[in-house]
Write a protein that holds these residues in place. Structure first.
Motif, mmCIF file in Angstrom:
data_model
loop_
_atom_site.group_PDB
_atom_site.id
_atom_site.type_symbol
_atom_site.label_atom_id
_atom_site.label_comp_id
_atom_site.label_asym_id
_atom_site.label_seq_id
_atom_site.Cartn_x
_atom_site.Cartn_y
_atom_site.Cartn_z
ATOM 1 N N ASP A 96 18.033 -0.412 12.267
ATOM 2 C CA ASP A 96 18.658 -1.727 12.121
ATOM 3 C C ASP A 96 20.162 -1.559 12.312
ATOM 4 O O ASP A 96 20.712 -0.454 12.165
ATOM 5 C CB ASP A 96 18.356 -2.325 10.740
ATOM 6 C CG ASP A 96 18.836 -3.760 10.633
ATOM 7 O OD1 ASP A 96 18.320 -4.609 11.367
ATOM 8 O OD2 ASP A 96 19.744 -4.024 9.822
ATOM 9 N N ALA B 225 8.866 -4.010 8.791
ATOM 10 C CA ALA B 225 10.204 -3.648 8.322
ATOM 11 C C ALA B 225 11.017 -4.899 8.064
ATOM 12 O O ALA B 225 10.832 -5.935 8.715
ATOM 13 C CB ALA B 225 10.916 -2.757 9.340
ATOM 14 N N ALA C 82 10.454 -0.769 4.546
ATOM 15 C CA ALA C 82 9.578 -0.454 5.674
ATOM 16 C C ALA C 82 8.270 0.065 5.108
ATOM 17 O O ALA C 82 8.270 0.972 4.264
ATOM 18 C CB ALA C 82 10.220 0.571 6.612
ATOM 19 N N GLN D 130 18.568 3.565 9.439
ATOM 20 C CA GLN D 130 17.335 3.953 10.104
ATOM 21 C C GLN D 130 16.443 4.725 9.150
ATOM 22 O O GLN D 130 16.901 5.286 8.154
ATOM 23 C CB GLN D 130 17.644 4.806 11.335
ATOM 24 C CG GLN D 130 18.379 6.093 11.040
ATOM 25 C CD GLN D 130 18.695 6.867 12.299
ATOM 26 O OE1 GLN D 130 18.387 6.431 13.393
ATOM 27 N NE2 GLN D 130 19.303 8.023 12.141
ATOM 28 N N PRO E 258 15.256 -5.623 12.792
ATOM 29 C CA PRO E 258 14.976 -4.184 12.920
ATOM 30 C C PRO E 258 14.132 -3.889 14.158
ATOM 31 O O PRO E 258 13.343 -4.716 14.615
ATOM 32 C CB PRO E 258 14.220 -3.847 11.626
ATOM 33 C CG PRO E 258 14.575 -4.934 10.674
ATOM 34 C CD PRO E 258 14.783 -6.160 11.506
ATOM 35 N N GLU E 259 14.338 -2.696 14.684
ATOM 36 C CA GLU E 259 13.565 -2.211 15.829
ATOM 37 C C GLU E 259 12.597 -1.137 15.343
ATOM 38 O O GLU E 259 13.006 -0.185 14.689
ATOM 39 C CB GLU E 259 14.476 -1.632 16.910
ATOM 40 C CG GLU E 259 15.420 -2.654 17.519
ATOM 41 C CD GLU E 259 16.298 -2.040 18.592
ATOM 42 O OE1 GLU E 259 16.136 -0.824 18.826
ATOM 43 O OE2 GLU E 259 17.140 -2.755 19.166
ATOM 44 N N ILE E 260 11.326 -1.300 15.687
ATOM 45 C CA ILE E 260 10.282 -0.367 15.256
ATOM 46 C C ILE E 260 9.744 0.340 16.487
ATOM 47 O O ILE E 260 9.380 -0.302 17.478
ATOM 48 C CB ILE E 260 9.147 -1.099 14.513
ATOM 49 C CG1 ILE E 260 9.699 -1.847 13.296
ATOM 50 C CG2 ILE E 260 8.059 -0.129 14.094
ATOM 51 C CD1 ILE E 260 8.668 -2.675 12.568
ATOM 52 N N SER F 242 5.245 -4.225 14.010
ATOM 53 C CA SER F 242 4.915 -3.519 15.240
ATOM 54 C C SER F 242 3.518 -3.906 15.709
ATOM 55 O O SER F 242 2.724 -4.467 14.948
ATOM 56 C CB SER F 242 4.987 -2.008 15.006
ATOM 57 O OG SER F 242 3.928 -1.597 14.161
ATOM 58 N N VAL G 168 18.237 -0.998 6.572
ATOM 59 C CA VAL G 168 16.799 -1.250 6.479
ATOM 60 C C VAL G 168 16.436 -1.220 4.990
ATOM 61 O O VAL G 168 16.502 -0.176 4.339
ATOM 62 C CB VAL G 168 15.998 -0.196 7.252
ATOM 63 C CG1 VAL G 168 14.502 -0.477 7.127
ATOM 64 C CG2 VAL G 168 16.401 -0.183 8.713
ATOM 65 N N VAL H 161 12.364 3.440 12.544
ATOM 66 C CA VAL H 161 12.816 2.079 12.246
ATOM 67 C C VAL H 161 14.338 2.105 12.240
ATOM 68 O O VAL H 161 14.945 2.949 11.558
ATOM 69 C CB VAL H 161 12.279 1.573 10.896
ATOM 70 C CG1 VAL H 161 12.719 0.144 10.663
ATOM 71 C CG2 VAL H 161 10.764 1.681 10.857
#
Length: 665
Positions: free
Chosen positions: A277, A341, A284, A315, A248-250, A353, A281, A275
């Motif tokens: 993915d 996450a 989170a 997301q 995942p990107e935060i 993060s 996800v 967040v």
């Protein structure tokens, strides 16, 4: 004037209708060959032709009417401009004649006589379109298929005999696919199956670029997609691009800075999180830690809150404007928060993060008395002294402007402030191990003695060590402060040096900017009072009670390290293969396995690895010109551009060195 404008519009409409067939017909060849650049070029020419025609009609329409309509009596210009009453009377007579004698058909006849059809332009457009079409047509000979590919009539039945099925992992939500052989793009851990409709017709195996051979003879061949490969069957190659599952990107959208300083009058603080993915996800959470207190009396309060899900499961977007009462923040508190996450992969990825800080400053009277970056006995005095130095300097500058001060008084007050600044600088400099002074003030003039004075007094062992030896440690590195605190201290000391020099030079106005810089650095040290670190306590391995105090040394490792030798960057089998690829001779035995293992281990990029595997198969098929390509890929995997330095395992004494240098001619 309105009637004149109306006749101009009628003439312009007739001219456009005359030119319109050319504009439409010229675009047809480019539409037939589907050439967008050609169509754009023709459209630009039509726009240019339209502008030229409009300008021509605006200047010549009166001449057109005078030459084609005798009733106009060569007075068409009066329709556009009639200045005198007589001209206006003649203009009304002309308009009556024009309505009676000039019709739309007659105007079109006038346009045909004055505006050319432009058929040469149409012919040029058609010739240019034909030239473009012939130039872009594929140059293939009849009855001669492209090398390495079967004719379409033969390849279609062969491809129809093989069926490719993909079964992506269930957590991805990607639907299975069944199709004829073609290039595929599948998620990681997808099961790819090759099945033959007529197992008796199976003559060749499926060759995978990683060296595997799959035979879908009686049972379907299966392969787990863990890397991007291409596979070959009956001379045709197909690529399988594997898409790895990304963590995942935060993204923290609010606050925008890692350390956010709130205003003294702030009542709320905003937080925003995104967040995302590639699939789902699953979880989170927002983790917050509130720090309160100062010095050794700091209390931390942890809090965890789940981030709600959104309609899109890939997301989660969340934002909230917290009130300070909800966060439990009071003046002087700091709030640290981060986001964690997790996705829904088979082996879930958990990311975290960076830690963001919300800082609510303390009241000014409390801030002046606290600074955890310095010892407790020095903090209040040091901070108040720097503020007092600024106040005294500003008062001196104001007095010099408003009153006529004598030079002796200016020198006395400026030198006194400089002495205070020097004393404050020395108090802060001791935390970096400094003892020197810019000017000798009596208390530290022992640093200004020369070597002669030291020798006259007998000197000391430490002075001799400083003069002829070298220290294994620096005074600044011997302090207990971290590198960030040292940088701020250095900045404060440099500013104090500049302020002291300006005051000694009797320019107190130039001393104010560095004095303010020094105060800002001291305040920054005050703000760095708390350092928040996540708890990462060391967990020792469990002690085996049955072996404790027995003296059994089996399995223990020696603390001595063996002397490292010059290790080989390239294995011997790979080196022999690279040498063999330089010529046209036979290659070593089992060279394909060596090449595949080396490429898979050293080339991490999918495109590079696929290109190297393609070169391996081409060389295996007997392509001699492909050998330099494979050799280049093997050398790139070895990192030929890197230079490794190795110590020479040889002891050289001064006697041997002198003997070698003396033996030179």
């Amino acid at each position: 004037m309105q009637e004149g404008a109306d006749i101009v519009r009628r003439v312009w409409r007739a001219a456009q209708l005359r030119r319109l067939p050319l504009w439409i017909a010229g675009a047809l060849p480019w539409l037939l060959i589907r050439s967008a650049p050609g169509l754009i070029a023709w459209t630009m020419w039509c726009a240019w032709d339209w502008a030229i025609l409009r300008r021509r009609v605006a200047f010549e329409w009166t001449a057109w009417l005078d030459g084609a309509v005798p009733e106009m009596e060569d007075s068409s210009a009066l329709l556009e401009h009639a200045a005198t009453p007589v001209a206006q009377l003649q203009r009304r007579r002309l308009l009556e004649r024009l309505d009676a004698s000039v019709s739309g058909q007659q105007l079109r006849r006038i346009a045909r006589g004055r505006v050319k059809a432009g058929w040469p332009w149409l012919l040029g457009s058609a010739v240019a379109a034909a030239a473009v079409w012939f130039a872009s047509a594929p140059a293939t000979q009849a009855g001669a298929p492209a090398p390495g590919k079967a004719p379409a009539a033969i390849a279609a039945p062969l491809a129809a005999q093989l069926v490719v099925r993909t079964a992506p992992p269930a957590y991805t939500g990607v639907a299975p696919l069944e199709s004829a052989p073609k290039d595929l793009q599948v998620p990681e851990q997808t099961v790819i199956t090759w099945c033959l409709k007529d197992p008796a017709a199976a003559e060749e195996a499926i060759e995978v670029s990683n060296g595997q051979l799959l035979k879908p003879a009686r049972e379907c061949a299966r392969w787990l997609a863990t890397e991007s490969v291409f596979w070959r069957w009956r001379g045709n190659r197909y690529t399988v691009k594997v898409i790895p599952d990304q963590p995942p990107e935060i993204t923290i959208t609010a606050p925008t800075q890692m350390v956010q300083e709130l205003r003294d009058t702030a009542t709320s603080a905003a937080m925003g999180v995104k967040v995302r993915d590639d699939y789902i996800v699953t979880r989170a959470t927002l983790h917050m830690t509130l720090a309160r207190g100062s010095g050794e009396n700091i209390r931390f309060t942890d809090r965890e809150m789940p981030i709600p899900a959104s309609p899109d499961r890939r997301q989660r977007n969340w934002s909230k404007n917290w009130s300070l009462q909800e966060l439990g923040m009071e003046p002087g508190d700091e709030l640290y928060f981060f986001v964690r996450a997790t996705d829904n992969a088979a082996r879930p990825h958990t990311v975290q993060s960076p830690t963001y800080t919300l800082r609510l400053p303390a009241p000014p009277e409390e801030a002046e008395e606290e600074s955890a970056a310095m010892p407790m006995l020095v903090k209040p005095q040091s901070l108040r002294s720097q503020r007092q130095i600024i106040i005294d300097t500003e008062q001196l500058v104001a007095d010099m402007r408003s009153t006529k001060m004598s030079r002796d008084e200016v020198v006395e007050r400026s030198q006194k402030i400089a002495a205070d600044q020097g004393g404050l600088r020395r108090r802060y400099g001791q935390f970096l191990g400094e003892e020197s002074s810019l000017f000798a003030d009596g208390e530290d003039d022992h640093d200004d003695h020369g070597p002669g004075e030291a020798s006259a007094g007998g000197g000391s062992a430490q002075d001799i060590l400083h003069q002829y030896g070298h220290a294994h440690d620096e005074a600044e590195n011997a302090t207990l402060y971290d590198e960030g605190t040292k940088k701020v201290l250095r900045r404060a000391l440099v500013a104090m040096w500049d302020a002291e020099k300006a005051l000694r030079a009797l320019t107190p106005k130039l001393a104010l900017p560095p004095e303010h810089k020094a105060l800002e650095a001291i305040k920054e040290l005050q703000q760095a009072e708390r350092i928040y670190l996540h708890k990462t306590a060391f967990v020792p391995p469990p002690i085996k009670e049955e072996k404790r105090m027995t003296g059994d040394m089996d399995g223990t490792a020696s603390y001595r390290r063996a002397q490292g030798g010059a290790d080989k960057r390239v294995p011997e089998d790979v080196s022999l293969l690279v040498q063999a690829l330089s010529g046209d001779g036979p290659l070593p035995a089992l060279w394909t396995r060596t090449a595949h293992d080396w490429v898979r281990e050293r080339l991490q990029d999918d495109d590079q690895r696929l290109s190297a595997q393609t070169a391996i198969q081409d060389v295996l098929d007997g392509c001699l010109p492909c050998r330099p390509v494979l050799r280049a890929w093997l050398r790139q995997g070895a990192g030929q551009g890197q230079v490794l330095l190795q110590a020479t395992p040889r002891v050289e004494t001064p006697f041997v060195r002198a003997w070698r240098e003396g033996a030179r001619p």
